[in-house]
Design a protein around this motif. Structure first.
Motif, PDB file in Angstrom:
ATOM      1  N   GLY A 139       0.801  -1.455  -0.070  1.00 31.81           N
ATOM      2  CA  GLY A 139       0.395   0.116   0.029  1.00 31.81           C
ATOM      3  C   GLY A 139       1.057   1.205   0.027  1.00 31.81           C
ATOM      4  N   ASN A 140       0.560   2.249   0.834  1.00 28.60           N
ATOM      5  CA  ASN A 140       1.542   2.983   0.775  1.00 28.60           C
ATOM      6  C   ASN A 140       2.453   3.059   1.892  1.00 28.60           C
ATOM      7  N   THR A 141       2.582   1.974   2.543  1.00 29.18           N
ATOM      8  CA  THR A 141       4.056   1.961   3.833  1.00 29.18           C
ATOM      9  C   THR A 141       4.586   0.945   3.414  1.00 29.18           C
ATOM     10  N   ILE A 142       5.605   1.877   3.757  1.00 32.83           N
ATOM     11  CA  ILE A 142       7.705   0.382   3.149  1.00 32.83           C
ATOM     12  C   ILE A 142       7.851   0.000   4.454  1.00 32.83           C
ATOM     13  N   PHE A 143       8.595  -1.187   3.750  1.00 36.82           N
ATOM     14  CA  PHE A 143       8.773  -1.687   4.937  1.00 36.82           C
ATOM     15  C   PHE A 143      10.235  -2.308   5.267  1.00 36.82           C
ATOM     16  N   VAL A 144      11.521  -2.195   5.683  1.00 36.58           N
ATOM     17  CA  VAL A 144      12.975  -2.174   5.479  1.00 36.58           C
ATOM     18  C   VAL A 144      13.120  -2.431   6.571  1.00 36.58           C
ATOM     19  N   LYS A 145      14.487  -3.568   6.698  1.00 35.63           N
ATOM     20  CA  LYS A 145      14.937  -4.463   7.832  1.00 35.63           C
ATOM     21  C   LYS A 145      16.466  -4.272   7.902  1.00 35.63           C
ATOM     22  N   VAL A 146      16.210  -3.299   9.188  1.00 36.73           N
ATOM     23  CA  VAL A 146      17.940  -2.707  10.143  1.00 36.73           C
ATOM     24  C   VAL A 146      18.297  -3.579  11.152  1.00 36.73           C
ATOM     25  N   LEU A 147      20.184  -3.921  10.492  1.00 37.35           N
ATOM     26  CA  LEU A 147      20.460  -4.493  11.608  1.00 37.35           C
ATOM     27  C   LEU A 147      20.662  -3.682  12.504  1.00 37.35           C
ATOM     28  N   VAL A 148      20.755  -3.611  13.967  1.00 39.21           N
ATOM     29  CA  VAL A 148      20.758  -3.003  15.034  1.00 39.21           C
ATOM     30  C   VAL A 148      21.943  -4.558  15.813  1.00 39.21           C
ATOM     31  N   ASP A 149      22.926  -3.800  16.676  1.00 38.99           N
ATOM     32  CA  ASP A 149      23.972  -4.702  17.919  1.00 38.99           C
ATOM     33  C   ASP A 149      23.302  -4.656  18.797  1.00 38.99           C
ATOM     34  N   PRO A 150      22.625  -5.761  18.790  1.00 32.75           N
ATOM     35  CA  PRO A 150      21.933  -6.322  20.598  1.00 32.75           C
ATOM     36  C   PRO A 150      22.152  -5.585  21.183  1.00 32.75           C
ATOM     37  N   ALA A 196      19.717  -2.327  20.974  1.00 29.86           N
ATOM     38  CA  ALA A 196      19.018  -2.772  20.962  1.00 29.86           C
ATOM     39  C   ALA A 196      18.444  -2.895  22.276  1.00 29.86           C
ATOM     40  N   ILE A 197      19.062  -3.481  23.614  1.00 29.26           N
ATOM     41  CA  ILE A 197      18.455  -3.946  25.052  1.00 29.26           C
ATOM     42  C   ILE A 197      19.089  -2.975  25.860  1.00 29.26           C
ATOM     43  N   LEU A 198      19.706  -1.712  25.630  1.00 24.39           N
ATOM     44  CA  LEU A 198      20.181  -0.553  26.389  1.00 24.39           C
ATOM     45  C   LEU A 198      18.913   0.130  25.987  1.00 24.39           C
ATOM     46  N   GLY A 199      19.182   0.349  24.584  1.00 25.65           N
ATOM     47  CA  GLY A 199      18.324   1.760  23.737  1.00 25.65           C
ATOM     48  C   GLY A 199      19.031   2.220  23.394  1.00 25.65           C
ATOM     49  N   GLY A 200      19.206   3.941  22.146  1.00 29.82           N
ATOM     50  CA  GLY A 200      20.094   4.355  22.234  1.00 29.82           C
ATOM     51  C   GLY A 200      19.823   4.525  20.544  1.00 29.82           C
ATOM     52  N   GLU A 201      20.569   4.821  19.703  1.00 31.23           N
ATOM     53  CA  GLU A 201      19.803   5.209  17.762  1.00 31.23           C
ATOM     54  C   GLU A 201      20.587   4.619  17.334  1.00 31.23           C
ATOM     55  N   ILE A 202      19.676   4.617  16.236  1.00 33.20           N
ATOM     56  CA  ILE A 202      20.190   3.153  15.134  1.00 33.20           C
ATOM     57  C   ILE A 202      19.736   3.794  13.970  1.00 33.20           C
ATOM     58  N   THR A 203      21.022   3.835  12.434  1.00 26.64           N
ATOM     59  CA  THR A 203      20.585   4.888  11.600  1.00 26.64           C
ATOM     60  C   THR A 203      19.818   3.751  10.946  1.00 26.64           C
TER      61      THR A 203
END
Length: 394
Positions: free
Chosen positions: A288-299, A302-309
């Motif tokens: 539809g109008n939604t776009i999906f993208v897979k983003v690799l994140v350091d575990p 992800a556990i502690l929270g923070g900024e990702i690109t």
């Protein structure tokens, strides 16, 4: 006919499909099996099968005949499905002569055009209305091309330029195909009408019908000396360049029509039909109008929270994720999807970033020892999983 598939099955539609549904199904199947795109050994055969099904089902009269009598009703060779001879041959001959157009019946010298027995035949096969005189089937002046665009082109839209082949009127003969105007003569077979009369005797009497003149091909004119530039074809082939606007959010398989940019003959210019093919993206997926993208994140991030690109069709975007973000969680970035300005489903869509845990970074010995303090902490999801597994295998 025994080997022919049902036309509705070929197009993948129901028997009560509307004309618009037939058009959409045909375009989808034609794109799927077009030999230029599909290199399977049976692609060309299936492409012809799709064209044949569309030719019948898109014509209301042919579709009515097909719905009532099946392939025999539109084949023109089997009459009512008989094996030849007798009345089947009579009906077959009746329909092979221009589909019953301008048929005359003669009984003992009296002729009656349409009406009478002609109307009886007509009422049996869809109405008994007088039809127009058979005309020569002309080659379409329209041109169909395929334009491949990237996913980002689909998202942003914009102008695209490309070259294509087009047939233009011959500059020497101006489309007539003759060397000079004096080299065009009236056909002596049909006397310029383009049709000739054919008479056949049957148990019902003499059937007379009109068919395309075999000598001039329905043109009514004969060329005695061909044009030396186009060799009588009436056209020359050129390469033309065109720039078209691609609307943002265009669908795969959509057709853009450009009036007057098809083949140009002495009868006028056709249109250019551009079939849009969106090349799959290795990063993004559209729904539809939604776009999906897979983003690799350091575990650990992800556990502690923070900024990702996060990659978006409009560039990279820095996004803050909350602590304890799980593998497979969706992070919604509002307004970073498709921006469609027109239509019922117009407006800005979102982008959903799907979090995928990457392989952990290389930590130092001291860092690993420090993290070991948390290793023995119980994870409720793991405990629940193990409990379920034990209940099944023990």
């Amino acid at each position: 006919m025994a080997n022919k598939r049902d036309y509705y099955e070929v197009l993948g539609i129901s028997k009560n499909a509307s004309s618009d549904e037939i058009k959409r199904a045909f375009r989808k199947k034609a794109m799927e099996y077009h030999p230029d795109r599909n290199k399977a050994p049976d692609a060309e055969t299936k492409f012809k099968e799709v064209n044949e099904a569309n030719e019948i089902l898109s014509d209301p009269q042919k579709r009515q005949m097909y719905d009532q009598y099946g392939h025999a009703g539109v084949n023109g060779q089997q009459g009512f499905g008989g094996q030849g001879g007798g009345f089947d041959d009579i009906f077959s001959q009746f329909f092979k002569q221009g589909n019953g157009q301008n048929v005359k019946f003669s009984f003992g010298g009296d002729e009656e055009e349409d009406g009478g027995l002609g109307d009886i035949f007509g009422s049996i096969f869809g109405g008994g209305q007088r039809r127009k005189q058979t005309r020569t089937k002309k080659v379409s002046k329209d041109i169909e091309v395929q334009l491949d665009i990237n996913f980002s082109d689909m998202v942003k839209g914009g102008n695209k330029a490309f070259n294509y082949k087009v047939k233009n009127n011959c500059p020497h003969c101006h489309g007539t195909g003759a060397e000079t105007p004096n080299d065009i003569k009236t056909c002596d077979e049909c006397h310029g009408s383009g049709v000739v009369n054919v008479r056949q005797r049957t148990p019902f009497g003499v059937i007379e019908s009109q068919t395309t003149c075999p000598k001039c091909g329905g043109r009514g004119k004969i060329i005695t000396r061909r044009c030396h530039v186009c060799n009588g074809s009436g056209y020359v082939e050129n390469i033309e360049k065109i720039e078209v606007n691609i609307p943002a959010g265009i669908d795969n398989g959509a057709i853009i029509r450009v009036s007057g940019r098809g083949h140009k003959t002495y009868e006028g210019a056709g249109d250019l039909l551009i079939h849009i093919y969106i090349k799959p993206s290795s990063i993004f997926e559209r729904k539809g109008n939604t776009i999906f993208v897979k983003v690799l994140v350091d575990p650990l991030t992800a556990i502690l929270g923070g900024e990702i690109t996060v990659p978006t069709p409009y560039g990279l975007k820095e996004v803050t994720i909350k602590p304890q973000t799980g593998n497979g969680d969706h992070i919604v970035i509002s307004g970073a999807g498709l921006n469609i300005k027109k239509g019922v489903f117009g407006g800005k869509g979102d982008l959903e970033a799907i979090i995928i845990y990457a392989k952990p970074s290389n930590y130092s010995k001291a860092e690993i020892e420090k993290m070991n303090e948390f290793k023995n902490k119980t994870n409720s999801d793991v405990e629940s999983y193990l409990k379920k597994i034990k209940a099944e295998i023990e």
